[in-house]
Design a protein around this motif. Structure first.
Motif: not given
Length: 96
Positions: A77-78, A80, A96
């Motif tokens: 769930h992050a 980038k 996040a």
């Protein structure tokens, strides 16, 4: 010059990491990145990511123009991604 760029990058991170509607006195401030949570990563996801980043930065940070937004990863769930500026610079953002 480095301090100037650091200020711009910090401003962009603040804009992007602030959910749209979360500031009482400035409800239009922020981005729609939170809408991407729990969505399947596909072409529509990538298009929405670029759209949400560009619309927020163009509205609130007039010192830069974005050339491209690239998804780097989405793990645990992050999110980038990398923002490439028309001036040739770039920055990475973790959400996040």
């Amino acid at each position: 010059m480095a301090k100037y760029l650091a200020d711009i990058k910090q401003s962009i991170k603040d804009i992007l990491l602030t959910p749209l509607g979360s500031r009482v006195m400035l409800p239009e401030y922020g981005s729609r990145l939170f809408e991407l949570i729990d969505r399947r990563v596909d072409d529509e996801f990538r298009a929405d990511l670029a759209c949400y980043v560009i619309e927020a930065v163009e509205k609130w940070e007039k010192r830069v123009k974005i050339d491209e937004v690239r998804l780097i990863s989405l793990e645990n769930h992050a999110l980038k991604f990398k923002i490439v500026f028309e001036s040739g610079g770039s920055m990475e953002v973790a959400y996040a």
